[in-house]
Design a protein around this motif. Sequence first.
Motif, mmCIF file in Angstrom:
data_model
loop_
_atom_site.group_PDB
_atom_site.id
_atom_site.type_symbol
_atom_site.label_atom_id
_atom_site.label_comp_id
_atom_site.label_asym_id
_atom_site.label_seq_id
_atom_site.Cartn_x
_atom_site.Cartn_y
_atom_site.Cartn_z
ATOM 1 N N ALA B 412 36.073 7.664 40.390
ATOM 2 C CA ALA B 412 36.712 8.454 39.335
ATOM 3 C C ALA B 412 36.463 7.773 37.990
ATOM 4 N N LEU B 413 36.632 6.453 37.984
ATOM 5 C CA LEU B 413 36.383 5.714 36.746
ATOM 6 C C LEU B 413 34.904 5.809 36.368
ATOM 7 N N ALA B 414 34.052 5.744 37.389
ATOM 8 C CA ALA B 414 32.612 5.846 37.115
ATOM 9 C C ALA B 414 32.295 7.170 36.434
ATOM 10 N N ILE B 415 32.924 8.251 36.913
ATOM 11 C CA ILE B 415 32.649 9.554 36.301
ATOM 12 C C ILE B 415 33.092 9.562 34.840
ATOM 13 N N VAL B 416 34.262 8.982 34.589
ATOM 14 C CA VAL B 416 34.740 8.914 33.203
ATOM 15 C C VAL B 416 33.745 8.125 32.345
ATOM 16 N N LEU B 417 33.296 6.986 32.865
ATOM 17 C CA LEU B 417 32.405 6.144 32.074
ATOM 18 C C LEU B 417 31.018 6.780 31.921
ATOM 19 N N ILE B 418 30.603 7.545 32.918
ATOM 20 C CA ILE B 418 29.337 8.268 32.774
ATOM 21 C C ILE B 418 29.449 9.258 31.635
ATOM 22 N N TYR B 419 30.604 9.945 31.593
ATOM 23 C CA TYR B 419 30.792 10.901 30.500
ATOM 24 C C TYR B 419 30.794 10.172 29.155
ATOM 25 N N VAL B 420 31.510 9.042 29.100
ATOM 26 C CA VAL B 420 31.568 8.268 27.852
ATOM 27 C C VAL B 420 30.162 7.852 27.430
ATOM 28 N N SER B 421 29.372 7.345 28.392
ATOM 29 C CA SER B 421 27.997 6.933 28.074
ATOM 30 C C SER B 421 27.200 8.095 27.514
ATOM 31 N N TRP B 422 27.356 9.241 28.182
ATOM 32 C CA TRP B 422 26.590 10.410 27.772
ATOM 33 C C TRP B 422 26.984 10.828 26.356
ATOM 34 N N ALA B 423 28.294 10.854 26.104
ATOM 35 C CA ALA B 423 28.772 11.268 24.783
ATOM 36 C C ALA B 423 28.292 10.287 23.714
ATOM 37 N N LEU B 424 28.336 8.996 24.046
ATOM 38 C CA LEU B 424 27.884 7.998 23.071
ATOM 39 C C LEU B 424 26.410 8.169 22.752
ATOM 40 N N GLN B 425 25.629 8.461 23.810
ATOM 41 C CA GLN B 425 24.194 8.599 23.633
ATOM 42 C C GLN B 425 23.873 9.695 22.617
ATOM 43 N N HIS B 426 24.677 10.735 22.621
ATOM 44 C CA HIS B 426 24.392 11.861 21.740
ATOM 45 C C HIS B 426 25.211 11.819 20.461
ATOM 46 N N SER B 427 25.875 10.700 20.219
ATOM 47 C CA SER B 427 26.709 10.611 19.027
ATOM 48 C C SER B 427 25.923 9.963 17.898
ATOM 49 N N ARG B 428 26.562 9.881 16.756
ATOM 50 C CA ARG B 428 25.944 9.274 15.586
ATOM 51 C C ARG B 428 25.662 7.802 15.858
ATOM 52 N N VAL B 429 26.629 7.112 16.448
ATOM 53 C CA VAL B 429 26.419 5.692 16.706
ATOM 54 C C VAL B 429 25.319 5.501 17.758
ATOM 55 N N GLY B 430 25.208 6.463 18.691
ATOM 56 C CA GLY B 430 24.136 6.393 19.679
ATOM 57 C C GLY B 430 22.769 6.466 19.019
ATOM 58 N N ARG B 431 22.660 7.361 18.050
ATOM 59 C CA ARG B 431 21.385 7.459 17.322
ATOM 60 C C ARG B 431 21.102 6.175 16.570
ATOM 61 N N ALA B 432 22.162 5.603 15.981
ATOM 62 C CA ALA B 432 21.974 4.352 15.239
ATOM 63 C C ALA B 432 21.477 3.255 16.177
ATOM 64 N N TRP B 433 22.050 3.181 17.381
ATOM 65 C CA TRP B 433 21.613 2.170 18.348
ATOM 66 C C TRP B 433 20.138 2.334 18.685
ATOM 67 N N MET B 434 19.764 3.581 18.940
ATOM 68 C CA MET B 434 18.376 3.793 19.346
ATOM 69 C C MET B 434 17.410 3.468 18.215
ATOM 70 N N ALA B 435 17.809 3.806 17.000
ATOM 71 C CA ALA B 435 16.966 3.467 15.851
ATOM 72 C C ALA B 435 16.855 1.952 15.729
ATOM 73 N N MET B 436 17.971 1.274 15.950
ATOM 74 C CA MET B 436 17.983 -0.182 15.856
ATOM 75 C C MET B 436 17.070 -0.795 16.914
ATOM 76 N N ARG B 437 17.107 -0.206 18.120
ATOM 77 C CA ARG B 437 16.266 -0.702 19.199
ATOM 78 C C ARG B 437 14.795 -0.554 18.847
ATOM 79 N N GLU B 438 14.459 0.573 18.200
ATOM 80 C CA GLU B 438 13.055 0.825 17.872
ATOM 81 C C GLU B 438 12.581 -0.066 16.737
ATOM 82 N N ASP B 439 13.378 -0.172 15.680
ATOM 83 C CA ASP B 439 12.931 -0.910 14.499
ATOM 84 C C ASP B 439 14.151 -1.228 13.655
ATOM 85 N N GLU B 440 14.614 -2.464 13.808
ATOM 86 C CA GLU B 440 15.869 -2.840 13.183
ATOM 87 C C GLU B 440 15.802 -2.712 11.657
#
Lengths: 246, 582
Positions: B412-440
């Motif tokens: 049950a907790l895993a499902i919650v955290l999967i949702y959180v991960s998914w939401a973060l990935q598509h959020s503004r901060v998620g985009r910032a992380w990915m940009a940082m990973r590509e080219d800080e």
Amino acid sequence: MSTDGQRREPVLELRNVDTHYGQIHILKHINVEIYPGEVVCLLGGNASGKTTTLKTILGYVRPTRGEVVVDGERVDGLLPSMVVARGVSMVPENRRLFKRMTVRENLQLGAYQRKDKDEVREDLERAYALFPRIKERLDQRAGTLSGGEQQMVAVSRALMARPKVLLMDEPSMGLSPLLVQQNFEIIQRINGQGTTVFVVEQNANMALSIADRGYVLQTGEIVLADSAKALLENPEMKRAYLGELE
Amino acid sequence: MAARFHRPDPRRTVVLGIAGGLTAVFLSAIGMVEEFIKRSLVDPEVVLGYVTIALVPFVFAYVVARPPPVREGIAPVRPGPLTLAAGAVAGLLTASVVSLFVVITTEVNVRGVLQNVSPPLLETLTFHRGVGQGVVWLLVGGTLIGAGGAAVHLIPARYRRPVVLAVVWVLIFGLLQVLIAQIFRGLKVGDTVNPFLYKGSRGLTIHGAITVWIAAFLIALSLEGQREAMRRRLAEATPAVRRNYMLVGLAVALLILAVTPQILGNFLSEVLDLAGIFLLMALGLNIVVGYAGLLDLGYVAFFAVGAYTGAVLTSPSSPEWNPAFTFWAAIPFIMVAAALAGIIVGTPVLRMRGDYLAIVTLGFGEIARILFLSDALKPYFGGAQGIIRVPNISIGPVEFVTSQDFFYIIYALAIVLIYVSWALQHSRVGRAWMAMREDETVAEVMGVNIVAAKLQAFIIGAILASLGGALFAHKIGSIFPHSFNIVVSITVLMCVIVGGMGSIPGVILGAIVLVGAPELLREFSEFKFLLYGALLIFMMQMKPEGLIPSRQRAQELHQDEAAQDAWLRREALGDTEPEPAK
């Protein structure tokens, strides 16, 4: 192009800026003023301090003396992200797109600081109008685009921040003559739509052909500052930078 | 234009053939073959030891005989007689190296150095027929198996995958007998199916193996044509339709999860519980490594912080201070403690990138373990004695006691955290992380606050791991510092890398396979880290994007083939004009 801009407030100003890397004195009393609507170029050879100037404006390097002012507000000492929020954006040397992200995501990141979603959407439409190619490539990875297309995305990405002044770092670096030509046409087009542009460039001929004014940087000092036309005529300039032999 | 026959490169054939031989010798010398020889997959003759050693020439010959990849401007070749010959030669070479090993070690005793090169191993390798006859068998067998590996390429493309997949499934059914027999029992058909498929604990019966092969072959064959169609249908579906698919998929997944513990019974639920706890951690590390690109080798520290905070707050016998909270009351404190730990680790490493970051975090991981073990903090954390009597979790009057009960909480907790991960990935901060990973640097020019983004990644990653740690403490009931060693960090990192960095489905698969499988395959446990290492090298070489990449690359991968088709068509039409420039 505005030559009457002198009466207005500068949008970007470096006042008596000195920069050091440790003990080494890089920039020496630099004064640069850029007025709204202008294209201004900063010329200079290798190690003349061009890149340091850009880093100083963006806040990567803190000046040891002097002020950096954007639209009447001091920005020296701020973090790069805060400088960007105050209206400065940059097209980096060699474009440096986020290659593994899609074109759309690249553009979204350009608007990272903005909260006005509707206007961001408008600006996206404007980018498509400016470069119809981009719209066809939206969901493609940026790394798969051709060099020319990547340049369009890099410029659009920087414009998505709705900058008061757009910095361009060496737009001719490492590109074929055709692409360089294309690049400078892009600069003219976005300037025609009202964007103020500050070009840092080695290719003096090319840069002066589109600029209103130019500064010449030599070992950290501004040695010449004049209108582009005057610089093109300047005999010293011709000898040192324009590659003309007497 | 008729395709030419493929002519495998002779030099490559020899090199890979010998490499295969060395691999087989290596597997024998480390004791794997002897260890595996006791495990029967299909009764009576197919034992895991021989399957392992036979797989070596098979796989190497397959690689030797593989036609070159389809590329623009190169006419495709089709496998022919030389393909088979190359495979046979590679197999023969592999067997020759093994034979040489057998002959040498029979004459010279090397057990002083290679402890596992024992007389029983040599007997195994010579099929209990003595050295002379055994070597002949080895060479003949190696040649045939090599030819067999190459012959895979001769199977018409449509059947190739199903044929091989079906064989793999037979092996899986043999290997995972415990699991599969239990599933049939759980489904209440065990009494009829299991005696048919399995012979006691000696693996599949012959007719069982044939049945599994045929069933797997037919299923794979019928799916083969539909995979493309399904992908296309999914790609063309409108967002609303796609959402419906997702909802149906989600409902099915939930239903399966709901009945899983009942079907699998206690022991297998235990295995899945462990995998689930690693899944929670892997989801957290996926944010740090996968999204933000910060290589953290000391991730176990956050797991430990969660476990210890949870244990101190809930255990009635925790030293010094024991508020004896319930699990639920402790959760906010656990999250705050983890966030603080994230800041403590994150702040000093803000300016570091890549290798330096990895090394410093590695140090933090060890520091955490040593602190919990230390005498100085013994009054709070119990030192080497740890903290015992961590209570079970309960919701109202319902207490979660068995591993079957715990399954529900963990997932049950895993499902919650999967949702959180998914939401973060598509959020503004998620985009910032990915940009940082590509080219800080460029991310910063876009206005991303690098300091904030890095700290956010560390904090959120820490919180996810701490929740895993807290569940771990309640599940085990007692915690000791030695549970929190670097092996945990490495295992979690393996799950993320092998599954696919930044890919949630990949991380789920990684955790279930890498943590669950070694528990089921007891024979492998001794070689777990050897296999992890080999898998890691293989993945980095062949599939660095992971088993389930974070973004569908199918389209890109097919571009090569499409380009070649276009080129062939132009050739066929005699159209010599160059392609118009773009």
